[in-house]
Enzyme design. Structure first.
Site, mmCIF file in Angstrom:
data_model
loop_
_atom_site.group_PDB
_atom_site.id
_atom_site.type_symbol
_atom_site.label_atom_id
_atom_site.label_comp_id
_atom_site.label_asym_id
_atom_site.label_seq_id
_atom_site.Cartn_x
_atom_site.Cartn_y
_atom_site.Cartn_z
ATOM 1 N N CYS A 141 30.111 54.611 49.291
ATOM 2 C CA CYS A 141 31.339 53.924 49.732
ATOM 3 C C CYS A 141 31.088 53.265 51.091
ATOM 4 C CB CYS A 141 32.523 54.881 49.776
ATOM 5 S SG CYS A 141 32.300 56.302 50.864
ATOM 6 N N CYS A 156 26.585 65.072 43.819
ATOM 7 C CA CYS A 156 27.391 65.157 45.056
ATOM 8 C C CYS A 156 28.834 64.876 44.657
ATOM 9 C CB CYS A 156 26.903 64.145 46.090
ATOM 10 S SG CYS A 156 25.183 64.344 46.581
ATOM 11 N N SER A 157 29.527 65.887 44.152
ATOM 12 C CA SER A 157 30.696 65.628 43.308
ATOM 13 C C SER A 157 32.058 65.629 43.990
ATOM 14 C CB SER A 157 30.726 66.661 42.182
ATOM 15 O OG SER A 157 30.823 67.959 42.722
ATOM 16 N N ALA A 158 32.230 66.310 45.125
ATOM 17 C CA ALA A 158 33.569 66.440 45.718
ATOM 18 C C ALA A 158 34.094 65.081 46.170
ATOM 19 C CB ALA A 158 33.518 67.413 46.894
ATOM 20 N N ASP A 200 26.238 59.976 43.877
ATOM 21 C CA ASP A 200 27.211 59.329 44.766
ATOM 22 C C ASP A 200 26.911 59.865 46.161
ATOM 23 O OD1 ASP A 200 29.539 57.694 45.288
ATOM 24 O OD2 ASP A 200 30.635 59.565 45.600
ATOM 25 N N ASP A 226 28.213 70.477 44.920
ATOM 26 C CA ASP A 226 28.484 69.973 46.269
ATOM 27 C C ASP A 226 27.842 70.927 47.262
ATOM 28 O OD1 ASP A 226 30.366 67.755 47.608
ATOM 29 O OD2 ASP A 226 30.292 69.526 48.901
ATOM 30 N N LYS A 243 35.300 61.100 40.448
ATOM 31 C CA LYS A 243 34.299 60.545 39.525
ATOM 32 C C LYS A 243 33.888 61.595 38.483
ATOM 33 C CE LYS A 243 32.528 57.677 43.299
ATOM 34 N NZ LYS A 243 33.226 58.403 44.387
ATOM 35 N N GLY A 261 35.960 65.117 43.347
ATOM 36 C CA GLY A 261 36.031 65.280 41.906
ATOM 37 C C GLY A 261 36.611 64.121 41.117
#
Length: 449
Positions: free
Chosen positions: A382, A259-261, A329, A283, A265, A263
């Site tokens: 988060c 779940c990268s956006a 994430d 994503d 991390k 970007g």
């Protein structure tokens, strides 16, 4: 931009965010860029919008005696009162008479004489008599919710999970400015070189204790500096930097970021593997996956491949036991980032936490087989809610006996973080008040060989 136009712009943004559910950080950035605002004007606009959002419920309570007789107040008028009282109470540089005058002028332009009379009357009453105290609120949880402008359900939930003292500190921290932090692109510049350049240019900076690539910027506008413009540093919260630091990465590894956006991390992972190996990033939204590719390009990283995909279906794209490291994430309630996105606390509902947890469980279960035996998985969010964090990890481990919390995870934490109040058997909860960062959770799991 004149101060009148600036306040008119602030009112427009607040009404859109408060009534239509717009995202504060997105709308603010767009407006500052569109109007090409100076640093000073952009700062004041941000202060008024964020400050008013952060204190909305407290101001609403405080002005009730002055508006109680009004049958109905239009939303934009209410936001005009909120932002004017915020400025009168919290901004010392602007005299009250100037704030009141401009509020009345805005109300004349956007409404009619009756509205401008109401605005003038309320603000002058506040100036003469002062704001209503919260001392009469007997329930301590309700008083804390109003004093810090957090919804009652959220404060009650945090008190149940962490106790009154931690909750009070967290709520108060959420209403204060979050210091800017950046990460150096370590393959292009060292932290010391970047800090020296910033110091020479009049910035005030210090090393982050979370990452040897992190810099805290306490004075100076980093987004206008050549280091940022040239892709040698990128903005990232310190707590977020901890993810790649704790992944136990090595040059040449194959890493999945599920779940990268946007970007941050992902690119940090690529830097940690020295841009040798592969970082496969996905994503759910194609537009967001493009942001990851753009970030990689800006930082001159070539090991990243970003694409759109639902990470619950990645087994259709990859063989089992493909990756050395895996980052989940997870999409979450975002309750750890209220300092930078204060509107979240008004838009989220308690049931959102439970529906998001179902997604978190699904994602973890579907990506787990893609990790090699002996490989390591970081789960991070988060947010600061135990249901999305510790309980999600506990649930995953109960249904995946081939996984366990990596015994060396806690030993490898930065010295600053060891023995934190948020440490548990299932990971590390970082609270925003502890190190002046976002609220964040992470744990490292290992797939048994």
């Amino acid at each position: 931009m004149t101060k009148y136009v600036l306040r008119e712009t602030a009112l427009s943004l607040l009404t859109r965010i408060g009534e239509q559910g717009g995202f504060s950080h997105v709308l603010l950035d767009r407006e500052i860029n569109k109007q090409q605002l100076s640093r000073q004007d952009g700062g004041l606009l941000t202060e008024i919008v964020y400050g008013t959002l952060q204190r909305r419920d407290l101001i609403d309570y405080q002005i009730q005696p002055f508006i109680a007789k009004q049958k109905k107040i239009k939303p934009w008028v209410r936001w005009l009162l909120y932002m004017s009282i915020y400025q009168m109470t919290y901004l010392e540089r602007v005299p009250d008479h100037a704030i009141i005058h401009e509020a009345v002028e805005i109300s004349k332009k956007q409404g009619h004489k009756g509205i401008s009379s109401l605005v003038n009357g309320v603000l002058r009453n506040v100036q003469r008599k002062g704001l209503q105290s919260t001392e009469a609120i007997e329930n301590p949880v309700e008083r804390l919710a109003i004093e810090t402008s957090h919804p009652m359900w959220l404060v009650s939930r945090w008190v149940d999970q962490y106790g009154m003292d931690v909750t009070k500190e967290m709520c108060e921290a959420n209403n204060h400015h979050l210091p800017m932090s950046v990460r150096v692109q370590r393959l292009r510049i060292s932290r010391q070189e970047a800090m020296n350049q910033l110091l020479e240019d009049g910035f005030a900076v210090e090393e982050s204790p979370f990452s040897n690539q992190g810099i805290i910027v306490t004075k100076g506008h980093i987004l206008k500096h050549s280091l940022f413009m040239d892709g040698k540093v990128t903005v990232q919260d310190q707590s977020s930097m901890l993810v790649a630091e704790m992944m136990d990465l090595e040059r040449g590894m194959h890493v999945l970021d599920a779940c990268s956006a946007p970007g941050g991390k992902t690119t940090h992972i690529a830097e940690k593997i020295e841009d040798v190996g592969t970082v496969t990033a996905y994503d759910l939204h194609a537009k967001k996956a493009k942001l990851v590719s753009k970030k990689a390009e800006e930082l001159q990283l070539t090991s990243i491949t970003a694409a759109q995909a639902d990470s619950r279906k990645l087994q259709d794209l990859h063989e089992e036991e493909t990756f050395d490291r895996l980052l989940m994430d997870a999409p979450c309630s975002g309750l750890g980032v209220l300092r930078g996105k204060p509107d979240i606390k008004y838009h989220k509902k308690e049931e959102d936490i439970f529906s998001l947890r179902e997604i978190q469980d699904d994602l973890l279960a579907h990506v787990a087989p893609l990790l090699k035996k002996g490989g390591k998985l970081i789960y991070s969010t988060c947010t600061v809610d135990r249901h999305e964090n510790e309980e999600a990890v506990k649930h995953f481990l109960a249904s995946h006996p081939d996984y366990e919390v990596d015994p060396s995870f806690f030993d490898e934490l930065p010295e600053t973080l060891k023995g934190s109040i948020g440490e548990s058997a299932y990971g590390l909860q970082i609270f925003p008040q502890e190190w002046d960062t976002d609220g964040f959770f992470l744990v490292r799991l290992i797939r048994k060989g």
